[in-house]
Motif scaffolding. Structure first.
Motif, PDB file in Angstrom:
ATOM      1  N   TYR A  32      15.332 -20.980  -6.584  1.00 24.57           N
ATOM      2  CA  TYR A  32      16.820 -21.576  -6.927  1.00 24.57           C
ATOM      3  C   TYR A  32      17.524 -21.494  -8.182  1.00 24.57           C
ATOM      4  N   ASP A  33      18.505 -20.732  -8.283  1.00 28.74           N
ATOM      5  CA  ASP A  33      19.320 -20.867  -9.426  1.00 28.74           C
ATOM      6  C   ASP A  33      20.635 -20.531  -9.110  1.00 28.74           C
ATOM      7  N   SER A  34      21.594 -21.396  -9.591  1.00 29.29           N
ATOM      8  CA  SER A  34      23.055 -20.919  -9.331  1.00 29.29           C
ATOM      9  C   SER A  34      23.507 -19.814 -10.145  1.00 29.29           C
ATOM     10  N   CYS A  43      19.411 -17.072 -28.466  1.00 30.02           N
ATOM     11  CA  CYS A  43      17.698 -16.689 -28.493  1.00 30.02           C
ATOM     12  C   CYS A  43      17.659 -15.638 -29.861  1.00 30.02           C
ATOM     13  N   GLY A  44      16.644 -16.004 -30.641  1.00 33.60           N
ATOM     14  CA  GLY A  44      16.265 -15.226 -31.771  1.00 33.60           C
ATOM     15  C   GLY A  44      16.076 -13.759 -31.253  1.00 33.60           C
ATOM     16  N   GLU A  45      15.370 -13.783 -29.886  1.00 30.73           N
ATOM     17  CA  GLU A  45      14.951 -12.324 -29.206  1.00 30.73           C
ATOM     18  C   GLU A  45      13.874 -11.725 -30.017  1.00 30.73           C
ATOM     19  N   PHE A  46      13.068 -12.513 -30.631  1.00 30.18           N
ATOM     20  CA  PHE A  46      11.727 -12.261 -31.539  1.00 30.18           C
ATOM     21  C   PHE A  46      10.593 -12.331 -30.763  1.00 30.18           C
ATOM     22  N   LEU A  47       9.766 -11.506 -30.589  1.00 28.54           N
ATOM     23  CA  LEU A  47       8.576 -11.631 -29.752  1.00 28.54           C
ATOM     24  C   LEU A  47       7.258 -11.215 -30.244  1.00 28.54           C
ATOM     25  N   SER A  96      16.622  -7.769 -26.432  1.00 33.03           N
ATOM     26  CA  SER A  96      17.485  -8.770 -25.921  1.00 33.03           C
ATOM     27  C   SER A  96      17.301  -9.873 -24.826  1.00 33.03           C
ATOM     28  N   ARG A  97      17.757 -11.044 -24.460  1.00 27.92           N
ATOM     29  CA  ARG A  97      17.382 -11.742 -23.227  1.00 27.92           C
ATOM     30  C   ARG A  97      18.040 -10.836 -22.207  1.00 27.92           C
ATOM     31  N   LEU A  98      19.220 -10.501 -22.443  1.00 31.92           N
ATOM     32  CA  LEU A  98      20.001  -9.550 -21.220  1.00 31.92           C
ATOM     33  C   LEU A  98      19.058  -8.598 -20.743  1.00 31.92           C
ATOM     34  N   GLY A 233       7.812 -23.442 -19.109  1.00 33.93           N
ATOM     35  CA  GLY A 233       8.718 -22.839 -20.313  1.00 33.93           C
ATOM     36  C   GLY A 233       9.320 -24.162 -20.610  1.00 33.93           C
ATOM     37  N   ASP A 234      10.756 -24.135 -21.124  1.00 33.85           N
ATOM     38  CA  ASP A 234      11.357 -25.099 -21.672  1.00 33.85           C
ATOM     39  C   ASP A 234      11.521 -26.387 -21.073  1.00 33.85           C
ATOM     40  N   ALA A 235      11.148 -26.390 -19.820  1.00 34.03           N
ATOM     41  CA  ALA A 235      11.047 -27.689 -18.817  1.00 34.03           C
ATOM     42  C   ALA A 235       9.851 -28.592 -19.418  1.00 34.03           C
ATOM     43  N   GLY A 246       8.819 -18.840 -27.787  1.00 35.18           N
ATOM     44  CA  GLY A 246       9.484 -19.817 -26.421  1.00 35.18           C
ATOM     45  C   GLY A 246       9.091 -18.915 -25.196  1.00 35.18           C
ATOM     46  N   MET A 247       9.651 -17.708 -25.470  1.00 28.89           N
ATOM     47  CA  MET A 247       9.462 -16.639 -24.342  1.00 28.89           C
ATOM     48  C   MET A 247       8.380 -16.396 -23.681  1.00 28.89           C
ATOM     49  N   THR A 248       7.493 -16.132 -24.634  1.00 27.20           N
ATOM     50  CA  THR A 248       6.084 -15.898 -24.332  1.00 27.20           C
ATOM     51  C   THR A 248       5.487 -17.059 -23.626  1.00 27.20           C
TER      52      THR A 248
HETATM   53  C1  LIG Z   1      18.584 -21.060 -30.836  1.00 30.89           C
HETATM   54  C2  LIG Z   1      17.438 -20.588 -30.219  1.00 30.89           C
HETATM   55  C3  LIG Z   1      16.519 -19.682 -30.560  1.00 30.89           C
HETATM   56  C4  LIG Z   1      15.093 -18.907 -29.956  1.00 30.89           C
HETATM   57  N1  LIG Z   1      14.504 -17.999 -30.466  1.00 30.89           N
HETATM   58  C5  LIG Z   1      13.535 -17.688 -29.909  1.00 30.89           C
HETATM   59  C6  LIG Z   1      12.800 -16.500 -30.472  1.00 30.89           C
HETATM   60  O1  LIG Z   1      13.193 -15.602 -31.289  1.00 30.89           O
HETATM   61  N2  LIG Z   1      11.829 -16.047 -29.642  1.00 30.89           N
HETATM   62  C7  LIG Z   1      11.385 -16.713 -28.544  1.00 30.89           C
HETATM   63  O2  LIG Z   1      10.104 -16.472 -27.797  1.00 30.89           O
HETATM   64  N3  LIG Z   1      12.006 -17.852 -27.816  1.00 30.89           N
HETATM   65  C8  LIG Z   1      13.176 -18.191 -28.758  1.00 30.89           C
HETATM   66  N4  LIG Z   1      13.689 -19.260 -28.220  1.00 30.89           N
HETATM   67  C9  LIG Z   1      13.180 -20.096 -27.231  1.00 30.89           C
HETATM   68  C10 LIG Z   1      13.364 -19.436 -25.640  1.00 30.89           C
HETATM   69  O3  LIG Z   1      14.892 -19.081 -25.617  1.00 30.89           O
HETATM   70  C11 LIG Z   1      13.025 -20.330 -24.583  1.00 30.89           C
HETATM   71  O4  LIG Z   1      11.803 -20.865 -24.836  1.00 30.89           O
HETATM   72  C12 LIG Z   1      13.160 -19.832 -23.179  1.00 30.89           C
HETATM   73  O5  LIG Z   1      14.392 -19.132 -22.968  1.00 30.89           O
HETATM   74  C13 LIG Z   1      12.585 -20.517 -22.114  1.00 30.89           C
HETATM   75  O6  LIG Z   1      12.751 -19.880 -20.834  1.00 30.89           O
HETATM   76  P1  LIG Z   1      12.748 -20.770 -19.542  1.00 30.89           P
HETATM   77  O7  LIG Z   1      12.865 -19.817 -18.575  1.00 30.89           O
HETATM   78  O8  LIG Z   1      12.079 -21.958 -19.647  1.00 30.89           O
HETATM   79  O9  LIG Z   1      14.187 -21.532 -19.414  1.00 30.89           O
HETATM   80  P2  LIG Z   1      15.775 -20.752 -19.352  1.00 30.89           P
HETATM   81  O10 LIG Z   1      15.738 -19.373 -20.066  1.00 30.89           O
HETATM   82  O11 LIG Z   1      16.768 -21.595 -20.254  1.00 30.89           O
HETATM   83  O12 LIG Z   1      15.963 -20.489 -17.896  1.00 30.89           O
HETATM   84  C14 LIG Z   1      16.393 -21.698 -17.177  1.00 30.89           C
HETATM   85  C15 LIG Z   1      16.943 -21.277 -15.859  1.00 30.89           C
HETATM   86  O13 LIG Z   1      17.019 -22.178 -15.151  1.00 30.89           O
HETATM   87  C16 LIG Z   1      18.431 -22.147 -14.222  1.00 30.89           C
HETATM   88  N5  LIG Z   1      18.786 -23.707 -13.979  1.00 30.89           N
HETATM   89  C17 LIG Z   1      18.862 -24.784 -14.757  1.00 30.89           C
HETATM   90  N6  LIG Z   1      19.059 -25.964 -14.192  1.00 30.89           N
HETATM   91  C18 LIG Z   1      18.963 -25.669 -12.733  1.00 30.89           C
HETATM   92  C19 LIG Z   1      18.987 -26.409 -11.577  1.00 30.89           C
HETATM   93  N7  LIG Z   1      19.360 -27.555 -11.755  1.00 30.89           N
HETATM   94  N8  LIG Z   1      18.690 -25.541 -10.445  1.00 30.89           N
HETATM   95  C20 LIG Z   1      18.235 -24.254 -10.390  1.00 30.89           C
HETATM   96  N9  LIG Z   1      18.248 -23.612 -11.573  1.00 30.89           N
HETATM   97  C21 LIG Z   1      18.412 -24.098 -12.862  1.00 30.89           C
HETATM   98  C22 LIG Z   1      19.043 -21.938 -15.491  1.00 30.89           C
HETATM   99  O14 LIG Z   1      20.481 -21.157 -14.763  1.00 30.89           O
HETATM  100  C23 LIG Z   1      18.293 -20.666 -16.154  1.00 30.89           C
HETATM  101  O15 LIG Z   1      18.391 -19.322 -15.438  1.00 30.89           O
HETATM  102  C24 LIG Z   1      14.723 -19.943 -28.893  1.00 30.89           C
HETATM  103  C25 LIG Z   1      15.775 -20.694 -28.415  1.00 30.89           C
HETATM  104  C26 LIG Z   1      16.782 -21.152 -28.952  1.00 30.89           C
HETATM  105  C27 LIG Z   1      17.710 -22.272 -28.529  1.00 30.89           C
END
Ligand SMILES: Cc1cc2nc3c(=O)[nH]c(=O)nc-3n(C[C@H](O)[C@H](O)[C@H](O)COP(=O)(O)OP(=O)(O)OC[C@H]3O[C@@H](n4cnc5c(N)ncnc54)[C@H](O)[C@@H]3O)c2cc1C
Length: 320
Positions: A32-34, A43-47, A96-98, A233-235, A246-248
């Motif tokens: 699920y994801d809207s 994101c720093g986009e560094f791995l 890039s994250r894209l 992940g970030d949760a 963070g991405m890894t």
């Molecule tokens: C300023 C900054 C710099 C960073 N630089 C780096 C870096 O250089 N290298 C690195 O490895 N990491 C970096 N990070 C960390 C990295 O961006 C995160 O750790 C990573 O994006 C986590 O991925 P995720 O899938 O847990 O979360 P996200 O990428 O946030 O994905 C979460 C998804 O859940 C969806 N979602 C949210 N709520 C709901 C809901 N209620 N129901 C359904 N879907 C939902 C969102 O739409 C999104 O698609 C950085 C972060 C920040 C803030």
């Protein structure tokens, strides 16, 4: 035996990795994801090199390389007027994250996971919805933009009081500039990242911004667990972005949760493995953050060799 059905909240990196791993283990998967499509994210986009075994275990390393990520061989830390540099033993990557989120999303759908464009229901087994923690006090925000111009082979981190900014290459000859700053510092520059980046000793003078600044926040460093579900992940946790991990970690925890959920293993076992892999990094980051809160960045500089910072803030991830 009936096929296991797994619902995942969030189709970011962690959610898609969970979907791919759970599908490989024979489960039916709904994500699920809207958000329907991948987009630019702050994101720093560094791995760090740990990305290779993690993507290999998901069957995605060749496709990642096909996106032609930038390769970096050096790290420069700049604290005020002082700079320190070290070379990486193994190259680091910039993508890039894209591009990266798009790769994971395509792979999750190709594996047979079904994407539902809605907010997740409350009973998802795997939570991969990113950061949701409330914040107070002098809040921290992130900002990022891509620039065109001469490309370096280094990741450069500029530390200053109440924030830092990273400059590093990504694919297609672009440079990513991404920073973190406290609300009070941002208020001093009228919430204009261009005014903050103008403090980088002229580093961006021959670069041209190619997109609007994106912002995110407030950012909260946390570790959260829920005994009845797999937080990924970030949760699960948010560590200092300067670690570039963070991405890894999102991909690794997502894949681990997907595999374990498909095998009917308990979230408690998952958290046990995650803690073992991530705790040293978390402790070092907390220590450094405390030191930076007490002492001006320029005074801490001589105490932090870049190689030390880079090594101690990397997680110990084992990939199957
Ligand atoms: C300023 C900054 C710099 C960073 N630089 C780096 C870096 O250089 N290298 C690195 O490895 N990491 C970096 N990070 C960390 C990295 O961006 C995160 O750790 C990573 O994006 C986590 O991925 P995720 O899938 O847990 O979360 P996200 O990428 O946030 O994905 C979460 C998804 O859940 C969806 N979602 C949210 N709520 C709901 C809901 N209620 N129901 C359904 N879907 C939902 C969102 O739409 C999104 O698609 C950085 C972060 C920040 C803030």
């Amino acid at each position: 035996m009936a096929t296991k059905r797994i619902a995942i909240a969030g189709a970011g990196l962690a959610g898609c990795a969970a979907a791919i791993a759970a599908r490989a283990a024979g489960a039916e998967v709904v994500i699920y994801d809207s958000a329907r499509t991948s987009k630019h994210k702050v994101c720093g986009e560094f791995l760090t090199p740990e990305i290779e075994p993690v993507l290999t275990s998901l069957g995605l390393w060749a496709e990642f390389e096909g996106l032609r990520p930038a390769r970096m061989s050096r790290m420069r830390l700049i604290f005020g007027g002082r700079a320190a540099e070290s070379r990486f033993e193994t190259p680091a990557y910039g993508l890039s994250r894209l591009a990266l989120d798009g790769l994971l999303k395509r792979a999750a759908l190709a594996s047979g996971a079904v994407h539902i464009s809605e907010r997740a229901p409350a009973d998802c087994a795997i939570l991969a919805h990113g950061r949701t923690q409330p914040s107070n006090g002098d809040r921290i925000f992130g900002f990022k933009a891509h620039f065109t111009g001469p490309v370096s082979d280094a990741v450069e981190l500029y530390f200053f009081d109440k924030g830092y900014i990273g400059v590093n290459p990504v694919e297609n000859g672009l440079t990513n500039v991404c920073g973190l700053a406290s609300e009070s510092l941002l208020r001093d520059v009228a919430f204009d990242p261009d005014r903050l980046t103008s403090r980088l000793n002229g580093r961006l003078s021959n670069l041209r911004r190619s997109m609007n600044w994106l912002t995110t926040g407030p950012l909260v460093y946390h570790r959260t667990a829920d005994p009845s579900r797999f937080l990924t992940g970030d949760a699960l946790q948010f560590v200092d972005p300067f670690t570039g991990t963070g991405m890894t970690i999102a991909l690794w925890t997502g894949a681990l949760a997907g595999r374990m959920a498909a095998a009917n293993e308990s979230p408690a076992n998952f958290y046990g493995q995650a803690v073992q892999a991530l705790d040293r990094q978390r402790a070092v980051c907390a220590l450094l953050r405390r030191a930076l809160a007490w002492t001006p960045a320029s005074r801490i500089a001589p105490l932090i060799p870049p190689a030390w910072l880079y090594t101690l803030t990397r997680p110990k991830l084992e990939s199957r």
